[in-house]
Enzyme design. Structure first.
Site, PDB file in Angstrom:
ATOM      1  N   HIS A  94      36.183  65.029  69.667  1.00 21.22           N
ATOM      2  CA  HIS A  94      36.067  65.497  71.053  1.00 21.22           C
ATOM      3  C   HIS A  94      37.405  66.013  71.570  1.00 21.22           C
ATOM      4  O   HIS A  94      37.600  66.122  72.780  1.00 21.22           O
ATOM      5  CB  HIS A  94      35.596  64.352  71.951  1.00 21.22           C
ATOM      6  CG  HIS A  94      34.359  63.669  71.470  1.00 21.22           C
ATOM      7  ND1 HIS A  94      33.173  64.347  71.296  1.00 21.22           N
ATOM      8  CD2 HIS A  94      34.118  62.387  71.097  1.00 21.22           C
ATOM      9  CE1 HIS A  94      32.253  63.501  70.847  1.00 21.22           C
ATOM     10  NE2 HIS A  94      32.801  62.305  70.719  1.00 21.22           N
ATOM     11  N   HIS A 116      27.689  64.285  71.024  1.00 17.66           N
ATOM     12  CA  HIS A 116      27.572  64.066  69.579  1.00 17.66           C
ATOM     13  C   HIS A 116      26.391  64.841  69.021  1.00 17.66           C
ATOM     14  O   HIS A 116      25.904  64.552  67.925  1.00 17.66           O
ATOM     15  CB  HIS A 116      27.372  62.592  69.270  1.00 17.66           C
ATOM     16  CG  HIS A 116      28.352  61.702  69.934  1.00 17.66           C
ATOM     17  ND1 HIS A 116      28.100  61.085  71.127  1.00 17.66           N
ATOM     18  CD2 HIS A 116      29.613  61.364  69.584  1.00 17.66           C
ATOM     19  CE1 HIS A 116      29.166  60.373  71.485  1.00 17.66           C
ATOM     20  NE2 HIS A 116      30.099  60.533  70.575  1.00 17.66           N
TER      21      HIS A 116
END
Lengths: 333, 333
Positions: free
Chosen positions: B57, B219
Site C-alpha cells: 500500500h 487488497h
C-alpha cells in the site's frame, strides 16, 4: 483500454482544470491557449522558467509549477508537442522583466515549436534563452528525435534552474546553470509494459510476458533492445552501467541519484530498485549526496523505471536544497 | 506477472532497505523484526504514533514516518498483517515517555496483532491507546474484516494525529483527536484492474475489459458490485454519492477532499477525477478547505482510485497544515 476518463479529447483540459482546482494557492491556468502559471506570476525582476511538452508525463511539467521551480508549463495533447501560441501567451503572463528560460526536451516537434515561440516572445521585446535537455544515453537518434532524447534529468534542470531564478540570478547565469546540469546528467529507462494513448485506444507496442524493452523513451519509442525480463538487481546494473560509462562518472564524484517510475510501477518496486542502484553507485566510488525516488517523469500507466545520475557541484547542491513549493515537489518552505 | 523484483519473498525487506538508503535523514530501520522509525526517535516527552499493516500500500505507512506524522511503521508481508513482535520492538524504539497511539486499519488480522502488541507494550510499562480506522462506506463486512474496512482516511488520521503529537498534546488528547478524524471521515474506491501479489504470481481477481469493481477494498477484496466501466465524471458521482450520504455531510461543512490513486492510475486521470469530485462537493454546498491528489494508499499496481472526504474543524485544519517532513508527505518545513 481501461482509464478513468470522459472524452479522450477532453482529458488534458480536464486534468489541467483539476490541477488548478486542487492547488488554487499555487497555480493559475488558461485553457485557450492551454497553460499553467504560478499563482503569483509575473514575479517582477526575476527570470522566469517556462517548460512544456506532450501530456502523459505527469507530474512533469504542470506539477512543477510554483515557487522555486517553473513559472509556467504548456501541456500539449497526450504525447504531442505544445504549439508556439501556448508558450507565447504563457511567456507574456510570466515575464517579470528579466527574461525567460525555456526548458525544452529534445524531441523534434518540441524543439521546433519552442524555437518559434522564442522568436514570437523576442518580437514582444522579451529576452529568451532556450535550454535543450538530452540526457538519455540509450539511443543516438529515435522515432521523434534527432540526437538524444530528453527524459528524467528534466526534473533536475527545472528544480535547480528554478531555484537559481528564484534567487535572483540573471538570464545568462540561469541558462548557463541549466546547461551545466544538462552537461553533467545522464539517464536511461526500461519498460515492462506499453501504455495506451487515450485517443488511440490501444497499447503503443507489444511486449511478451517474459520481455522488457531496455532504453525505452518516454513515449514508448523503441529502446536499445528487447531482452528477457531480468531481476531488479540486474535491471539496476543494466541501466546504471551505460549511464556511468557515458559521462563518464568517476570515483569521488558527488551525485544526485534519481530512481523514477514510469507510472504503473509501484513505489515498493522503485525503492527495491533504488537499494541496488545506490549499492552500484557506491561500488563505483560515487558519493550519493542527494536522492529522489518516485514517479515524476512518466509515460501514462507504463510499468517500468528510469535512473538518472547527475554530477553535483556545491552550487547545484545548494540550489537543489533550496525551498520548492509546487503541486508535485515540495520541501524547505 | 511483470515486476521489477528479485525474489518475491525478499521484496519487502529490499524496499525497506531502499527507503532507508533514500532517506537517511528521515528514517532508520530494523529488518528483524521489521520496522521503520523516524531518525530522531525516541522524541523525549512526546506521544509517539505507531502504525503498520500489510505491505503493497506504499507510501502508506513507511513513507509517512518522520517529523509531524508517524514515529514508526511496521510493514508485514504483502497484504499480510505485521506480527506483534514488530510493534513491540518498534514501540520500544520510539517511546519517549508519553505513551504510544497505535493507528490500526480495521482488518481482523491487524486488529488482533495490534491488540496483542498493546498488551506486550503495556507489560513493558508503556501506555498505549489503539485507534481503529474504518472509513470505507462500500460494504459492511468483507473478506478480511468484521465491520467497515480502513482505507484512505488512514492518511488523514496519521497526519493530523502526528501533528498533535508533535505539538506536545497528551496521550488521551491525541487518541481522542484521531478518533474524531475517524468519526468524521468516509471513503470509497473503485478498481479498473486487479493487482498481482508477488508471491502469488497471478492477478487476485479478474475484471472484463468493460467492467469495474465498485467499492473495492485495498487488497482487491470484492466491493459493492461489478458494473460496466463508466466515464470519470460518473465514477466521481458513484464514489462521492454514498460517501456524502453516509456521514451525512451537510451544506456548509468544511471538508478535506482527497482523491487517491490505487497505484496504476496516472496522475492525469486522478486530476480529471478531482475536477468532477470538487464540482460535486460544491454542488452539495460543501466548502472544500483542503485538498490532496495522488497515489498514497495503494494496492500495488492496481488501476483505480478512491475518494475520501473528511469534515474538518478549526483544530483539524491547523494540524493538517502543520509542518510534516516524511518521505512521501512533506510541507511547511
Amino acid at each position: 483500454m481501461k482509464k478513468i476518463i470522459n472524452d479522450p479529447e477532453a482529458l488534458v483540459d480536464e486534468a489541467v482544470e483539476g490541477l488548478a482546482a486542487a492547488h488554487p494557492d499555487l497555480v493559475r491556468i488558461s485553457l485557450c491557449p492551454r497553460y499553467i502559471v504560478r499563482a503569483d506570476a509575473p514575479v517582477s525582476g526575476k527570470v522566469a522558467l517556462l517548460s512544456g511538452g506532450g501530456s502523459g508525463h505527469e507530474p512533469l511539467h504542470g506539477g512543477f509549477v510554483g515557487r522555486g521551480m517553473l513559472a509556467a508549463a504548456c501541456p500539449g495533447a497526450v504525447f504531442t508537442s505544445p504549439t508556439p501560441d501556448q508558450m507565447l501567451e504563457a511567456g507574456k503572463a510570466i515575464h517579470g522583466g528579466a527574461g525567460i528560460v525555456q526548458i525544452v526536451k529534445n524531441y523534434t516537434g518540441d524543439v521546433m515549436n519552442f524555437d518559434m515561440a522564442a522568436d514570437l516572445l523576442r518580437a514582444e521585446g522579451i529576452e529568451v534563452e532556450n535550454v535543450l535537455v538530452d540526457d538519455d544515453v540509450a539511443v543516438k537518434d529515435s522515432l521523434y528525435t534527432a540526437g538524444r532524447r530528453g527524459v528524467g534529468l528534466t526534473l533536475a534542470v527545472e528544480k535547480i534552474g528554478g531555484a537559481a531564478a528564484e534567487a535572483g540570478m540573471g538570464l545568462a547565469e540561469v541558462a548557463g546553470l541549466c546547461r551545466r546540469v544538462v552537461a553533467n546528467g545522464r539517464s536511461m529507462g526500461v519498460a515492462l509494459t506499453a501504455c495506451t494513448v487515450p485517443h488511440a485506444g490501444k497499447p503503443s507496442f507489444a511486449l511478451a510476458e517474459d520481455e522488457m524493452e531496455l532504453g525505452i523513451g518516454i513515449h514508448g519509442e523503441p529502446g536499445r533492445e528487447r531482452v528477457k525480463l531480468e531481476p531488479a538487481d540486474r535491471i539496476a546494473e543494466l541501466l546504471l552501467g551505460p549511464i556511468i560509462e557515458d559521462l563518464p562518472f568517476e570515483r569521488d564524484d558527488r551525485v544526485l541519484l534519481f530512481v523514477n517510475g514510469m507510472g504503473g510501477t509501484p513505489l515498493i518496486e522503485l525503492y527495491a530498485l533504488y537499494r541496488k542502484a545506490a549499492e552500484i553507485a557506491a561500488a563505483h566510488g560515487l558519493e550519493v549526496e542527494r536522492r529522489l525516488v518516485g514517479s515524476y517523469v512518466t509515460s501514462l500507466e507504463m510499468a517500468g523505471a528510469s535512473i538518472t545520475l547527475l554530477r553535483l557541484d556545491d552550487e547545484m547542491i545548494r540550489l537543489w536544497d533550496a525551498p520548492v513549493v509546487t503541486p508535485a515537489l515540495r520541501w524547505g518552505a
